[in-house]
Motif scaffolding. Structure first.
Motif, PDB file in Angstrom:
ATOM      1  N   VAL A   1       0.861  -1.185   0.000  1.00  0.00           N
ATOM      2  CA  VAL A   1       0.000   0.000   0.000  1.00  0.00           C
ATOM      3  C   VAL A   1       0.893   1.229   0.000  1.00  0.00           C
ATOM      4  CG1 VAL A   1      -1.846   1.239   1.172  1.00  0.00           C
ATOM      5  CG2 VAL A   1      -1.744  -1.261   1.296  1.00  0.00           C
ATOM      6  N   SER A   2       0.816   2.006  -1.038  1.00  0.00           N
ATOM      7  CA  SER A   2       1.621   3.228  -1.109  1.00  0.00           C
ATOM      8  C   SER A   2       0.932   4.226  -2.017  1.00  0.00           C
ATOM      9  CB  SER A   2       3.021   2.935  -1.661  1.00  0.00           C
ATOM     10  OG  SER A   2       2.944   2.517  -3.001  1.00  0.00           O
ATOM     11  N   ALA A   3       1.281   5.495  -1.774  1.00  0.00           N
ATOM     12  CA  ALA A   3       0.768   6.534  -2.658  1.00  0.00           C
ATOM     13  C   ALA A   3       1.381   6.361  -4.036  1.00  0.00           C
ATOM     14  CB  ALA A   3       1.110   7.916  -2.097  1.00  0.00           C
ATOM     15  N   ARG A   4       0.737   6.915  -5.040  1.00  0.00           N
ATOM     16  CA  ARG A   4       1.309   6.863  -6.382  1.00  0.00           C
ATOM     17  C   ARG A   4       2.629   7.627  -6.370  1.00  0.00           C
ATOM     18  NH1 ARG A   4      -2.297   4.848  -9.880  1.00  0.00           N
ATOM     19  NH2 ARG A   4      -4.504   4.891  -9.320  1.00  0.00           N
ATOM     20  N   PRO A   5       3.647   7.077  -7.037  1.00  0.00           N
ATOM     21  CA  PRO A   5       4.933   7.783  -7.056  1.00  0.00           C
ATOM     22  C   PRO A   5       4.770   9.227  -7.508  1.00  0.00           C
ATOM     23  CG  PRO A   5       5.177   5.588  -7.989  1.00  0.00           C
ATOM     24  CD  PRO A   5       3.703   5.803  -7.779  1.00  0.00           C
ATOM     25  N   SER A   6       5.405  10.114  -6.775  1.00  0.00           N
ATOM     26  CA  SER A   6       5.300  11.529  -7.110  1.00  0.00           C
ATOM     27  C   SER A   6       6.156  11.856  -8.318  1.00  0.00           C
ATOM     28  CB  SER A   6       5.740  12.379  -5.913  1.00  0.00           C
ATOM     29  OG  SER A   6       7.097  12.114  -5.595  1.00  0.00           O
ATOM     30  N   ALA A   7       5.780  12.898  -9.017  1.00  0.00           N
ATOM     31  CA  ALA A   7       6.582  13.346 -10.157  1.00  0.00           C
ATOM     32  C   ALA A   7       7.953  13.779  -9.651  1.00  0.00           C
ATOM     33  CB  ALA A   7       5.888  14.504 -10.865  1.00  0.00           C
ATOM     34  N   PRO A   8       9.038  13.321 -10.272  1.00  0.00           N
ATOM     35  CA  PRO A   8      10.373  13.698  -9.787  1.00  0.00           C
ATOM     36  C   PRO A   8      10.647  15.179 -10.007  1.00  0.00           C
ATOM     37  CG  PRO A   8      10.529  12.499 -11.864  1.00  0.00           C
ATOM     38  CD  PRO A   8       9.089  12.447 -11.446  1.00  0.00           C
ATOM     39  N   SER A   9      11.530  15.702  -9.197  1.00  0.00           N
ATOM     40  CA  SER A   9      11.971  17.087  -9.355  1.00  0.00           C
ATOM     41  C   SER A   9      13.488  17.124  -9.315  1.00  0.00           C
ATOM     42  CB  SER A   9      11.391  17.984  -8.257  1.00  0.00           C
ATOM     43  OG  SER A   9      11.860  17.574  -6.982  1.00  0.00           O
ATOM     44  N   VAL A  10      14.068  18.027 -10.106  1.00  0.00           N
ATOM     45  CA  VAL A  10      15.522  18.163 -10.187  1.00  0.00           C
ATOM     46  C   VAL A  10      15.905  19.545  -9.677  1.00  0.00           C
ATOM     47  CG1 VAL A  10      17.540  18.144 -11.687  1.00  0.00           C
ATOM     48  CG2 VAL A  10      15.646  16.588 -12.143  1.00  0.00           C
ATOM     49  N   SER A  11      16.843  19.583  -8.764  1.00  0.00           N
ATOM     50  CA  SER A  11      17.355  20.849  -8.240  1.00  0.00           C
ATOM     51  C   SER A  11      18.827  20.988  -8.599  1.00  0.00           C
ATOM     52  CB  SER A  11      17.167  20.928  -6.723  1.00  0.00           C
ATOM     53  OG  SER A  11      17.843  19.865  -6.081  1.00  0.00           O
ATOM     54  N   GLY A  12      19.236  22.216  -8.847  1.00  0.00           N
ATOM     55  CA  GLY A  12      20.611  22.502  -9.222  1.00  0.00           C
ATOM     56  C   GLY A  12      21.345  23.232  -8.121  1.00  0.00           C
ATOM     57  N   PRO A  13      22.487  23.832  -8.431  1.00  0.00           N
ATOM     58  CA  PRO A  13      23.275  24.549  -7.432  1.00  0.00           C
ATOM     59  C   PRO A  13      22.528  25.781  -6.933  1.00  0.00           C
ATOM     60  CG  PRO A  13      24.130  24.967  -9.635  1.00  0.00           C
ATOM     61  CD  PRO A  13      23.096  23.886  -9.782  1.00  0.00           C
ATOM     62  N   PRO A  14      22.852  26.252  -5.704  1.00  0.00           N
ATOM     63  CA  PRO A  14      22.138  27.419  -5.157  1.00  0.00           C
ATOM     64  C   PRO A  14      22.411  28.707  -5.927  1.00  0.00           C
ATOM     65  CG  PRO A  14      23.985  26.783  -3.748  1.00  0.00           C
ATOM     66  CD  PRO A  14      23.842  25.706  -4.770  1.00  0.00           C
ATOM     67  N   SER A  15      23.511  28.775  -6.665  1.00  0.00           N
ATOM     68  CA  SER A  15      23.823  29.951  -7.478  1.00  0.00           C
ATOM     69  C   SER A  15      24.448  29.481  -8.787  1.00  0.00           C
ATOM     70  CB  SER A  15      24.770  30.904  -6.740  1.00  0.00           C
ATOM     71  OG  SER A  15      25.972  30.235  -6.402  1.00  0.00           O
ATOM     72  N   ARG A  16      24.499  30.370  -9.743  1.00  0.00           N
ATOM     73  CA  ARG A  16      25.047  30.015 -11.051  1.00  0.00           C
ATOM     74  C   ARG A  16      26.530  29.634 -10.931  1.00  0.00           C
ATOM     75  NH1 ARG A  16      21.935  31.204 -15.490  1.00  0.00           N
ATOM     76  NH2 ARG A  16      20.062  32.453 -15.088  1.00  0.00           N
ATOM     77  N   ALA A  17      26.934  28.712 -11.788  1.00  0.00           N
ATOM     78  CA  ALA A  17      28.313  28.229 -11.776  1.00  0.00           C
ATOM     79  C   ALA A  17      28.943  28.430 -13.146  1.00  0.00           C
ATOM     80  CB  ALA A  17      28.357  26.753 -11.387  1.00  0.00           C
ATOM     81  N   GLU A  18      30.254  28.687 -13.143  1.00  0.00           N
ATOM     82  CA  GLU A  18      30.983  28.896 -14.389  1.00  0.00           C
ATOM     83  C   GLU A  18      31.531  27.570 -14.903  1.00  0.00           C
ATOM     84  OE1 GLU A  18      33.891  31.927 -13.892  1.00  0.00           O
ATOM     85  OE2 GLU A  18      32.450  33.408 -13.117  1.00  0.00           O
TER      86      GLU A  18
END
Length: 381
Positions: free
Chosen positions: A137-154
């Protein structure tokens, strides 16, 4: 029709059944208890259906459902008793003991057994148990989310990106990272909790070395699981994490040195930067000037940008060796600068066309003539 006559406490149908048990061949068709479902996944709030059926010669006695096994098993359904969320699929059937459990909850997860009993002189005796059905018994898998760095990178060292999702059961979860459709190497995902649970979450990280051309690149997190008809995907635009500083250069036309009072154009090129937020100013000997003439911002084929500005000045004698600076502030970063120096060509004076030279020569001749005249007069005397 005459009612059944009890004999020694047993009804006539029961006596007939007992007699059949004694008749050779009467029970030739072996009794079977069928529980075909190996595993079932259901979401909270849905109705769970557990299948059980009987074939062949069916001994007299109840058929019940239990959760778990051994002495600690829990009675889920029997024909006698109150089971508010459990109902028979076919009420009154002697062969179909399929049940429905409504409003499924996480605590309903477990292994369910359909069990056949026969009546004995005392307690009912268990004679057959189904193979068991594992219920998750489990909830339907949630849509994945992607997070990046907290600030822009060179461009340069790898930058970490994280993909998360939840609501999985069982815990066998596969995560794949793709950059522009090409698979990236990544460590094994982290699945929590570590102990047995009715629902698991997943977290996966990958390191990506950004390049100046990633303004148009995409990073994709792909999750596969046995309960999913197709992989779950989440896409991250690398432009949201990318910063490419501008390359600066200053050109001078005409090339130095220039003639006095000639017009000179300094052109500043800020090239290949991302994002497009940039401002350009001119300075003359460290002081800002508003004489610059900027061109419209231009987008390059790789998604980066170029900004250009021209500054026209007159090569006066006071501006000789003046330093003109192009200063660019990009994406709220410290300014970067490029310089050019104005050098004025000053030709050497023509000595033979100078009035002072002729006056000097004339005076020299006059003095020479006067001296010679003095000597002549002196000798004559």
């Amino acid at each position: 029709m005459a009612p059944s006559t009890p004999v020694s406490g047993l009804s006539l149908p029961c006596l007939v059944l007992l007699l059949l048990l004694e008749i050779p061949g009467a029970g030739a068709q072996e009794f079977q208890l069928l529980q075909p479902q190996g595993a079932v996944w259901v979401s909270p709030g849905e109705t769970l259906t557990l299948i059980c059926s009987q074939t062949g010669f069916i001994p007299v006695g109840p058929t019940k459902w239990f959760k778990g096994s051994g002495s600690g098993r829990q009675l889920v359904y029997a024909d006698v008793g109150s089971f508010p969320r459990v109902t028979r699929a076919v009420s009154g059937s002697y062969t179909d003991y399929t049940i429905h459990i409504s409003d499924t909850r996480p605590e309903d997860a477990g292994i369910y057994h359909c069990v056949k009993f026969v009546k004995g002189s005392g307690a009912d005796e268990e004679i057959r148990s189904g193979n068991g059905t594992v219920v998750s018994v489990s909830a339907r898998p949630s849509a994945p989310s992607v997070s990046g760095p907290p600030s822009r990178a060179e461009p340069g060292p790898p930058v970490t990106f994280t993909c998360t999702s939840g609501g999985f059961c069982p815990r066998d979860i596969a995560v794949t990272w793709l950059k522009n459709g090409a698979k990236l190497p990544a460590p094994q995902p982290r699945v929590l909790p570590a102990h047995e649970s009715v629902s698991y979450s997943v977290s996966s990280t990958v390191g990506v070395s950004l390049t100046a051309g990633d303004a148009r690149s995409q990073l994709t997190c792909q999750i596969e699981h046995s309960t999913l008809p197709a992989p779950l995907r989440a896409t991250y635009n690398l432009s949201d994490a990318l910063r490419v500083p501008p390359r600066l250069r200053v050109d001078t036309a005409p090339a130095a040195p220039v003639a006095l009072n000639e017009s000179v154009t300094f052109t500043c090129h800020a090239e290949g930067f991302y994002p497009k937020d940039a401002s350009l100013t001119w300075l003359e000997n460290g002081t800002e000037t508003n004489l610059g003439n900027p061109s419209p911002l231009a987008e390059n084929p790789d998604g980066t940008y170029t900004l250009q500005s021209s500054l026209e000045v007159k090569a006066t004698e006071q501006r000789n060796q003046s330093v003109f600076t192009c200063r660019v502030v990009h994406d709220s970063q410290p300014p970067v600068s490029a310089n050019a120096t104005l050098r004025i060509f000053q030709p050497s004076p023509d000595l033979f066309s100078s009035p002072a030279l002729w006056i000097g020569l004339f005076l020299e001749k006059v003095l020479t003539a006067a001296f010679l005249l003095f000597l002549f007069l002196r000798n004559k005397a």
